[in-house]
Design an enzyme around this catalytic site. Structure first.
Site, PDB file in Angstrom:
ATOM      1  N   ASN A  78     -37.541  -0.195   0.103  1.00  0.00           N
ATOM      2  CA  ASN A  78     -38.866  -0.838   0.145  1.00  0.00           C
ATOM      3  C   ASN A  78     -38.853  -2.228   0.754  1.00  0.00           C
ATOM      4  O   ASN A  78     -39.862  -2.682   1.307  1.00  0.00           O
ATOM      5  CB  ASN A  78     -39.412  -0.901  -1.301  1.00  0.00           C
ATOM      6  CG  ASN A  78     -40.500  -1.935  -1.459  1.00  0.00           C
ATOM      7  OD1 ASN A  78     -41.656  -1.700  -1.089  1.00  0.00           O
ATOM      8  ND2 ASN A  78     -40.152  -3.098  -1.988  1.00  0.00           N
ATOM      9  N   TYR A 140     -43.063  -5.280  14.029  1.00  0.00           N
ATOM     10  CA  TYR A 140     -43.306  -4.726  12.696  1.00  0.00           C
ATOM     11  C   TYR A 140     -43.773  -3.277  12.805  1.00  0.00           C
ATOM     12  O   TYR A 140     -43.228  -2.373  12.160  1.00  0.00           O
ATOM     13  CB  TYR A 140     -44.355  -5.566  11.954  1.00  0.00           C
ATOM     14  CG  TYR A 140     -44.664  -5.038  10.574  1.00  0.00           C
ATOM     15  CD1 TYR A 140     -43.825  -5.308   9.503  1.00  0.00           C
ATOM     16  CD2 TYR A 140     -45.785  -4.238  10.346  1.00  0.00           C
ATOM     17  CE1 TYR A 140     -44.095  -4.802   8.231  1.00  0.00           C
ATOM     18  CE2 TYR A 140     -46.061  -3.733   9.089  1.00  0.00           C
ATOM     19  CZ  TYR A 140     -45.213  -4.020   8.039  1.00  0.00           C
ATOM     20  OH  TYR A 140     -45.482  -3.509   6.788  1.00  0.00           O
ATOM     21  N   VAL A 173     -52.195  -3.650   1.101  1.00  0.00           N
ATOM     22  CA  VAL A 173     -51.975  -3.653  -0.350  1.00  0.00           C
ATOM     23  C   VAL A 173     -51.927  -5.109  -0.816  1.00  0.00           C
ATOM     24  O   VAL A 173     -51.294  -5.947  -0.165  1.00  0.00           O
ATOM     25  CB  VAL A 173     -50.634  -2.959  -0.710  1.00  0.00           C
ATOM     26  CG1 VAL A 173     -50.513  -2.779  -2.223  1.00  0.00           C
ATOM     27  CG2 VAL A 173     -50.493  -1.621   0.008  1.00  0.00           C
TER      28      VAL A 173
HETATM   29  N1  NAP Z   1     -48.600  -5.343   1.396  1.00  0.00           N
HETATM   30  C1  NAP Z   1     -49.024  -4.533   2.369  1.00  0.00           C
HETATM   31  O1  NAP Z   1     -50.195  -4.610   2.795  1.00  0.00           O
HETATM   32  C2  NAP Z   1     -48.096  -3.499   2.941  1.00  0.00           C
HETATM   33  C3  NAP Z   1     -48.672  -2.468   3.714  1.00  0.00           C
HETATM   34  C4  NAP Z   1     -47.856  -1.479   4.246  1.00  0.00           C
HETATM   35  C5  NAP Z   1     -46.494  -1.530   4.029  1.00  0.00           C
HETATM   36  N2  NAP Z   1     -45.951  -2.550   3.291  1.00  0.00           N
HETATM   37  C6  NAP Z   1     -44.502  -2.550   3.103  1.00  0.00           C
HETATM   38  O2  NAP Z   1     -44.203  -2.526   1.733  1.00  0.00           O
HETATM   39  C7  NAP Z   1     -42.920  -3.095   1.497  1.00  0.00           C
HETATM   40  C8  NAP Z   1     -43.010  -4.103   0.359  1.00  0.00           C
HETATM   41  O3  NAP Z   1     -43.911  -5.133   0.732  1.00  0.00           O
HETATM   42  P1  NAP Z   1     -44.836  -5.891  -0.323  1.00  0.00           P
HETATM   43  O4  NAP Z   1     -46.208  -5.817   0.195  1.00  0.00           O
HETATM   44  O5  NAP Z   1     -44.556  -5.439  -1.692  1.00  0.00           O
HETATM   45  O6  NAP Z   1     -44.336  -7.405  -0.067  1.00  0.00           O
HETATM   46  P2  NAP Z   1     -43.833  -8.565  -1.050  1.00  0.00           P
HETATM   47  O7  NAP Z   1     -44.729  -8.683  -2.236  1.00  0.00           O
HETATM   48  O8  NAP Z   1     -43.679  -9.749  -0.163  1.00  0.00           O
HETATM   49  O9  NAP Z   1     -42.385  -8.057  -1.561  1.00  0.00           O
HETATM   50  C9  NAP Z   1     -41.319  -7.955  -0.666  1.00  0.00           C
HETATM   51  C10 NAP Z   1     -40.018  -7.678  -1.419  1.00  0.00           C
HETATM   52  O10 NAP Z   1     -38.957  -7.525  -0.432  1.00  0.00           O
HETATM   53  C11 NAP Z   1     -37.917  -8.460  -0.742  1.00  0.00           C
HETATM   54  N3  NAP Z   1     -37.255  -8.907   0.477  1.00  0.00           N
HETATM   55  C12 NAP Z   1     -37.797  -9.582   1.523  1.00  0.00           C
HETATM   56  N4  NAP Z   1     -36.853  -9.868   2.434  1.00  0.00           N
HETATM   57  C13 NAP Z   1     -35.686  -9.366   1.933  1.00  0.00           C
HETATM   58  C14 NAP Z   1     -34.334  -9.361   2.395  1.00  0.00           C
HETATM   59  N5  NAP Z   1     -33.981  -9.987   3.529  1.00  0.00           N
HETATM   60  N6  NAP Z   1     -33.391  -8.771   1.633  1.00  0.00           N
HETATM   61  C15 NAP Z   1     -33.725  -8.172   0.461  1.00  0.00           C
HETATM   62  N7  NAP Z   1     -34.970  -8.132  -0.025  1.00  0.00           N
HETATM   63  C16 NAP Z   1     -35.939  -8.738   0.700  1.00  0.00           C
HETATM   64  C17 NAP Z   1     -38.610  -9.604  -1.467  1.00  0.00           C
HETATM   65  O11 NAP Z   1     -37.650 -10.351  -2.229  1.00  0.00           O
HETATM   66  P3  NAP Z   1     -37.959 -11.899  -2.658  1.00  0.00           P
HETATM   67  O12 NAP Z   1     -39.209 -11.859  -3.492  1.00  0.00           O
HETATM   68  O13 NAP Z   1     -36.776 -12.376  -3.423  1.00  0.00           O
HETATM   69  O14 NAP Z   1     -38.148 -12.636  -1.365  1.00  0.00           O
HETATM   70  C18 NAP Z   1     -39.602  -8.837  -2.334  1.00  0.00           C
HETATM   71  O15 NAP Z   1     -38.960  -8.330  -3.470  1.00  0.00           O
HETATM   72  C19 NAP Z   1     -42.475  -3.701   2.828  1.00  0.00           C
HETATM   73  O16 NAP Z   1     -41.570  -2.824   3.460  1.00  0.00           O
HETATM   74  C20 NAP Z   1     -43.780  -3.783   3.626  1.00  0.00           C
HETATM   75  O17 NAP Z   1     -43.536  -3.720   5.014  1.00  0.00           O
HETATM   76  C21 NAP Z   1     -46.719  -3.527   2.730  1.00  0.00           C
END
Ligand code: NAP
Length: 249
Positions: A78, A140, A173
């Site tokens: 993730n 991305y 999200v």
């Molecule tokens: N939010 C959206 O609208 C959305 C839509 C489609 C897909 N996604 C995908 O969903 C996934 C999760 O995103 P999210 O929305 O939940 O974002 P988020 O709230 O920013 O969470 C991201 C997570 O990834 C971790 N992370 C970031 N860089 C990292 C690295 N270099 N090594 C290890 N862990 C790392 C962060 O750790 P720290 O907190 O310690 O930095 C955090 O736990 C991603 O793959 C994103 O592309 C998100």
């Protein structure tokens, strides 16, 4: 095992899998936050919550995570982050780090876990992509296209081994994602925002039913369908909208 388990979608996977009684192996790069999340989840659900400190843009860290992934039953790839700038305006190192975290780490960890799951004849892999994988909006979007194609291929490869692979493709999200990337979405209609609880719940249902592609919510199912059948020139204009927004103030 859940990567990026300290926030947003990954943290929600940790809650919902913990609530089902699964022991948790949580991967994230910030020690304090990771330890705190592990303690909270272990206390709330009475499960073991192991912390694996790793920055998935660092090859040595990815290798340790892959080693630990050999003995997990469920893997959720993730971890990720977004980009605010156009490709040529951004630092090349940041673009490369994005590929390392979104694609390379997923490849390496899935290879280790997938082989073990195939040998054991059971297992579940969930890879988090995005509906952005069906448009054309910078590195991305290209990385998420790779995640979709990679996951579909792996699903076929593992189908006869009793291992399921599901690729989660959410729309927008509410998480820390956009704030961290300094992407301002103030004008996005409420109807296009999804709640992480719903996204994860629908994904786990899809994974349980062995579905390969999981697109939560009817609205994004519709938009994803349009993105896949529309002429590419329209899809390219959609990709343009996903880039180059003014930074958050
Ligand atoms: N939010 C959206 O609208 C959305 C839509 C489609 C897909 N996604 C995908 O969903 C996934 C999760 O995103 P999210 O929305 O939940 O974002 P988020 O709230 O920013 O969470 C991201 C997570 O990834 C971790 N992370 C970031 N860089 C990292 C690295 N270099 N090594 C290890 N862990 C790392 C962060 O750790 P720290 O907190 O310690 O930095 C955090 O736990 C991603 O793959 C994103 O592309 C998100």
């Amino acid at each position: 095992m859940i990567t990026g388990a300290t926030s947003g979608i990954g943290l929600e996977f940790a809650h919902q899998l913990g609530a089902r009684g699964h022991h948790l192996v949580l991967v994230a790069p910030e020690a304090d936050r990771l330890e705190q999340v592990c303690a909270e989840l272990a206390g709330t659900y009475g499960v073991e919550a192991e912390a694996v400190l790793a920055d998935l843009s660092v090859r040595a860290d990815v290798a340790s995570v892959a080693e630990r992934a050999r003995s997990v039953d469920i893997l959720v790839n993730n971890a990720g982050f977004g980009l605010q700038k156009w490709f040529l305006d951004n630092e090349r190192a940041v673009e490369e780090a994005l590929l390392d975290v979104l694609c390379r780490a997923m490849l390496v960890v899935s290879h280790a876990a997938g082989r073990s799951m195939r040998d054991r004849g059971s297992g579940t892999i969930i890879n988090v992509a995005s509906v952005a994988g069906w448009v054309a909006g910078g590195t991305y979007s290209a990385a998420k296209s790779w995640v979709i194609a990679f996951s579909e291929g792996l699903a076929t490869e593992l189908a006869s081994a009793g291992v399921t692979v599901t690729v989660l493709c959410p729309g927008f999200v509410r998480t820390e994602f956009h704030q961290r990337a300094q992407i301002s979405l103030d004008n996005l209609p409420d109807a296009l925002w999804l709640d992480a609880r719903r996204v994860v719940r629908e994904c786990l249902t899809d994974a349980g039913e062995g579905r390969v592609i999981s697109v939560p919510s009817r609205i994004y199912k519709g938009l994803a369908w349009i993105a896949r059948v529309a002429p590419r020139r329209f899809v390219r204009s959609g990709g343009k909208l996903t880039q180059h927004r003014p930074p958050l103030r």
